[in-house]
Write a protein that holds these residues in place. Structure first.
Motif, PDB file in Angstrom:
ATOM      1  N   LEU A 145       1.025  12.022  -9.570  1.00 61.84           N
ATOM      2  CA  LEU A 145       0.315  13.289  -9.401  1.00 61.84           C
ATOM      3  C   LEU A 145       1.265  14.479  -9.487  1.00 61.84           C
ATOM      4  O   LEU A 145       0.936  15.509 -10.092  1.00 61.84           O
ATOM      5  N   ARG A 146       2.447  14.341  -8.900  1.00 62.98           N
ATOM      6  CA  ARG A 146       3.427  15.431  -8.988  1.00 62.98           C
ATOM      7  C   ARG A 146       3.860  15.658 -10.432  1.00 62.98           C
ATOM      8  O   ARG A 146       4.011  16.800 -10.868  1.00 62.98           O
ATOM      9  N   ARG A 147       4.058  14.568 -11.163  1.00 64.39           N
ATOM     10  CA  ARG A 147       4.445  14.702 -12.572  1.00 64.39           C
ATOM     11  C   ARG A 147       3.331  15.365 -13.377  1.00 64.39           C
ATOM     12  O   ARG A 147       3.584  16.194 -14.243  1.00 64.39           O
ATOM     13  N   GLU A 148       2.088  14.992 -13.075  1.00 63.91           N
ATOM     14  CA  GLU A 148       0.956  15.598 -13.776  1.00 63.91           C
ATOM     15  C   GLU A 148       0.864  17.089 -13.462  1.00 63.91           C
ATOM     16  O   GLU A 148       0.613  17.903 -14.351  1.00 63.91           O
ATOM     17  N   LEU A 149       1.082  17.447 -12.213  1.00 62.73           N
ATOM     18  CA  LEU A 149       1.086  18.868 -11.841  1.00 62.73           C
ATOM     19  C   LEU A 149       2.184  19.618 -12.588  1.00 62.73           C
ATOM     20  O   LEU A 149       1.966  20.723 -13.089  1.00 62.73           O
ATOM     21  N   ALA A 150       3.361  19.011 -12.641  1.00 63.27           N
ATOM     22  CA  ALA A 150       4.474  19.650 -13.339  1.00 63.27           C
ATOM     23  C   ALA A 150       4.168  19.792 -14.826  1.00 63.27           C
ATOM     24  O   ALA A 150       4.452  20.825 -15.439  1.00 63.27           O
ATOM     25  N   ALA A 160       0.832  -1.208   0.000  1.00 59.13           N
ATOM     26  CA  ALA A 160       0.000   0.000   0.000  1.00 59.13           C
ATOM     27  C   ALA A 160       0.864   1.254   0.000  1.00 59.13           C
ATOM     28  O   ALA A 160       0.554   2.230  -0.692  1.00 59.13           O
ATOM     29  N   LEU A 161       1.952   1.225   0.763  1.00 63.56           N
ATOM     30  CA  LEU A 161       2.854   2.380   0.800  1.00 63.56           C
ATOM     31  C   LEU A 161       3.508   2.594  -0.549  1.00 63.56           C
ATOM     32  O   LEU A 161       3.604   3.723  -1.036  1.00 63.56           O
ATOM     33  N   GLU A 162       3.948   1.511  -1.188  1.00 66.34           N
ATOM     34  CA  GLU A 162       4.548   1.623  -2.515  1.00 66.34           C
ATOM     35  C   GLU A 162       3.542   2.191  -3.513  1.00 66.34           C
ATOM     36  O   GLU A 162       3.886   3.054  -4.330  1.00 66.34           O
ATOM     37  N   ALA A 163       2.310   1.724  -3.444  1.00 66.15           N
ATOM     38  CA  ALA A 163       1.269   2.225  -4.348  1.00 66.15           C
ATOM     39  C   ALA A 163       1.020   3.711  -4.094  1.00 66.15           C
ATOM     40  O   ALA A 163       0.869   4.501  -5.039  1.00 66.15           O
ATOM     41  N   ALA A 164       0.999   4.109  -2.831  1.00 69.06           N
ATOM     42  CA  ALA A 164       0.775   5.514  -2.494  1.00 69.06           C
ATOM     43  C   ALA A 164       1.926   6.382  -2.993  1.00 69.06           C
ATOM     44  O   ALA A 164       1.707   7.474  -3.531  1.00 69.06           O
ATOM     45  N   HIS A 165       3.142   5.887  -2.825  1.00 72.35           N
ATOM     46  CA  HIS A 165       4.295   6.642  -3.327  1.00 72.35           C
ATOM     47  C   HIS A 165       4.230   6.784  -4.844  1.00 72.35           C
ATOM     48  O   HIS A 165       4.509   7.848  -5.400  1.00 72.35           O
ATOM     49  N   GLU A 202       1.516   6.708  -6.733  1.00 71.79           N
ATOM     50  CA  GLU A 202       0.434   7.625  -7.057  1.00 71.79           C
ATOM     51  C   GLU A 202       0.861   9.071  -6.796  1.00 71.79           C
ATOM     52  O   GLU A 202       0.576   9.964  -7.599  1.00 71.79           O
ATOM     53  N   ASN A 203       1.559   9.280  -5.700  1.00 74.91           N
ATOM     54  CA  ASN A 203       2.054  10.620  -5.369  1.00 74.91           C
ATOM     55  C   ASN A 203       2.993  11.124  -6.466  1.00 74.91           C
ATOM     56  O   ASN A 203       2.889  12.269  -6.914  1.00 74.91           O
ATOM     57  N   LEU A 204       3.899  10.263  -6.911  1.00 73.32           N
ATOM     58  CA  LEU A 204       4.834  10.641  -7.962  1.00 73.32           C
ATOM     59  C   LEU A 204       4.090  10.965  -9.250  1.00 73.32           C
ATOM     60  O   LEU A 204       4.385  11.965  -9.917  1.00 73.32           O
TER      61      LEU A 204
END
Length: 141
Positions: A126-131, A115-120, A122-124
């Motif tokens: 989302l950050r790439r999409e924001l960028a 779950a932590l790996e999946a969250a990391h 997903e976070n990455l």
């Protein structure tokens, strides 16, 4: 608020609703499994089977009442026969319980890692999409 932002908010809300419904279905299925196996229905057993949190089960009135109902209908544990009261039988029983608890711990730890790996991930994403969209992300301190 922009139209695009409202659409994103709507999609996120819909995704959250679908995820919650899936967790409820999973928990309801997890309530039935121990019954079929003749095992006790407890919040902890359902939480492990469904991979949901205790808080999720307690905060959902329908799930909570089902678990409490099945838990109240369970028979009290059978009396331990006198022959099982020897020290060696107690040691064997405790050793088996420790092994079971260790196995559950390993499984839960592995699930948490996934779950932590999946969250990391997903976070990455989302950050790439924001960028990519040129939107500045939240300030970290």
């Amino acid at each position: 608020m922009t139209d695009a932002r409202q659409q994103r908010i709507g999609r996120l809300a819909e995704a959250a609703r679908l995820k919650s419904e899936e967790k409820v279905r999973s928990a309801e299925s997890a309530i039935r499994r121990p019954i079929k196996r003749g095992e006790a229905v407890t919040f902890q057993a359902v939480q492990r089977e469904a991979s949901v949190s205790h808080a999720f089960l307690y905060k959902n009135p329908g799930l909570r009442s089902k678990i409490e109902y099945h838990r109240s209908r369970q028979r009290p544990p059978k009396a331990v026969p006198e022959t099982a009261s020897t020290d060696s039988n107690i040691v064997l029983a405790l050793t088996a319980e420790i092994a079971r608890i260790k196995k559950v711990h390993r499984e839960e730890t592995a699930a948490l890692r996934e779950a932590l790996e999946a969250a990391h991930g997903e976070n990455l994403s989302l950050r790439r999409e924001l960028a990519r969209l040129g939107i500045e992300g939240p300030v970290t301190r």
